[in-house]
Structure formats: C-alpha cells, structure tokens
Design a protein around this motif. Structure first.
Motif, short mmCIF file in Angstrom:
data_model
loop_
_atom_site.label_atom_id
_atom_site.label_comp_id
_atom_site.label_asym_id
_atom_site.label_seq_id
_atom_site.Cartn_x
_atom_site.Cartn_y
_atom_site.Cartn_z
N ASP A 117 -49.19 12.90 -39.78
CA ASP A 117 -50.12 13.40 -38.76
C ASP A 117 -49.82 12.77 -37.40
O ASP A 117 -49.82 13.46 -36.37
CB ASP A 117 -51.56 13.08 -39.17
N CYS A 145 -46.98 11.49 -36.32
CA CYS A 145 -45.70 12.00 -35.83
C CYS A 145 -45.84 13.41 -35.28
O CYS A 145 -45.26 13.74 -34.22
CB CYS A 145 -44.66 11.97 -36.95
N LYS A 146 -46.56 14.24 -35.98
CA LYS A 146 -46.71 15.64 -35.57
C LYS A 146 -47.31 15.76 -34.18
O LYS A 146 -46.89 16.59 -33.37
CB LYS A 146 -47.56 16.38 -36.59
N SER A 152 -40.83 14.98 -36.51
CA SER A 152 -40.99 15.50 -37.87
C SER A 152 -40.85 14.36 -38.89
O SER A 152 -39.97 13.51 -38.75
CB SER A 152 -39.92 16.55 -38.17
#
Length: 239
Positions: free
Chosen positions: A210, A212-213, A218
């Motif tokens: 979450d 990273c997004k 990715s």
C-alpha cells in the motif's frame, strides 16, 4: 602465526604422506575424469580441505563437518565462527569452506543481474536459495529493480533472531525512493525450514504494498525461502 587448531590436527594424522598423496591423487583423477557426480559429499569436502590443510588426512574432518551441519548445503552456508567451533577447524580451513559459498553466490548474482528479474525467475530463486535457505537466523532482503526490472541492488534490511526479524515500512519505502527503484521484491527466510507465510508476514507485505503504491513503486512479490522450498505471496493471491 600458524593456525594452532589446524597445525595440531595435522600432527595427529594417522596415515603416512605416501598414503595421503595416493588417496588425494585418486580423488583428483576421479573428479577430473568422471566429474562431481562420481564423488560422495564427504569426498568433495575432503578434497577441498586438502588444499587448505595439505599435511593432514581430511576425511574424518569432512565427515565430522557434514554430521555437525546436517549436509553439504548447510555446511557451505555456515558462518566462519560456527565452522571454527568444530575441532580441527581453523581460519584457513574455514576460509576454504566460505570461499565456495562466496564464489557460488557471485556466479548466481551475476546471472540475476544480467537479465530482467521477472524473465529469469528461476535464476533468482536459485540465487536466493543458495544465499538464504540454510541461514540459522531470519534475514530480510529487499531487491530493488529499475523500470526494466533489472536488479539495481540486493540489500539486507534486517537480521533477526532465530525466528524473528523486523521490517519497517517507512525505511523500505524511503530506500526505494533514494535509489529511484521502480519496483521492489521482498525476500526473507524461515530458519525453521517451512516457508509457509505467517499472519505477520502477510500483514507487513500488504502494508508495504500500500505504501509503495501511493508513491508509484510496485511491490512485485514477497518470497519466503526455507530449506523445504519457497512460497511466493503473489502466487498465493496474498498481495
């Protein structure tokens, strides 16, 4: 200064120099002509040790090492201090064992870096298993990838106790930003040998995914390595 453990052990050799040289020559010739499959594990270790301890019958020590560590894989993954706790082992012989692991990892790491990781998944798993499957303590790696999924860095972010190692979401994400990573892969080992993910493994993976997004990074996967295999959390539908 000579290694006292190895020197003392050499002086206790139970075979004559002629016996040792003849036996070693037979091992050498068998290795060179018939290949590695013609030799038992203890013979491979024995011959390696003869290069480090040339004046000693190394067969008993080779067998003792394999018994102590439970096989050739765990032996070559052992750290230097653990190796030197085995009677007869010293700095020189421990270094001979460690150089095998170092060379193997260098070769496998080079193969991983040469190609996009997602197109060379088996090569990546081979590298990770060689590095982590037989570790006695839990260790967490983050593999940083560029936009072409080439490996930028393989970094250890945490080394823990025999069954626990902390992963900090903020530190993982910050490092990815510092390196300009387009994607990351989390990897850690289970010293128990069972790679089944725990509830904590799943929860921290989702937290990192979450985070990273939100920053356009990715999380390709979280791979858990054990002596009994590996588990990909993405392939299990857990990411």
């Amino acid at each position: 200064m000579a290694d006292a453990a190895e020197t003392a052990a050499e002086q206790k050799g139970a075979v004559t120099p002629d016996d040792k040289s003849g036996h070693r020559a037979r091992l050498r010739d068998r290795l060179l002509t018939a290949g590695r499959d013609s030799m038992a594990d203890h013979e491979l270790v024995e011959y390696l040790l003869t290069l480090a301890i040339p004046r000693r019958d190394t067969k008993p020590l080779a067998k003792a090492l394999l018994r102590e560590f439970g096989g050739i894989g765990p032996l070559f993954a052992a750290d230097a201090e653990s190796l030197k706790r085995v009677p007869g082992m010293g700095d020189t012989s421990a270094a001979a064992i460690r150089i095998v692991q170092a060379t193997l990892l260098r070769v496998l790491h080079g193969e991983v870096k040469a190609r996009p990781v997602l197109g060379n998944w088996q090569g990546l798993l081979d590298y990770l298993r060689a590095d982590m499957a037989h570790r006695l303590n839990e260790c967490v790696h983050v593999l940083h990838l560029d936009s072409r999924n080439q490996l930028l860095r393989d970094e250890i972010v945490s080394e823990g106790s025999i069954d626990q190692s902390a992963i900090y979401v903020r530190e993982v994400v910050r490092r990815a930003l510092d390196l300009g990573s387009a994607a990351i892969i989390l990897v850690h080992n289970h010293p128990s040998g069972d790679p089944t993910p725990s509830k904590q493994d799943i929860a921290i993976t989702r937290d990192i995914a979450d985070a990273c997004k939100r920053l356009g990074i990715s999380l390709h996967d979280h791979v858990i390595i054990g002596r009994n295999g590996h588990v990909s959390l993405r392939s299990q539908g857990l990411i």
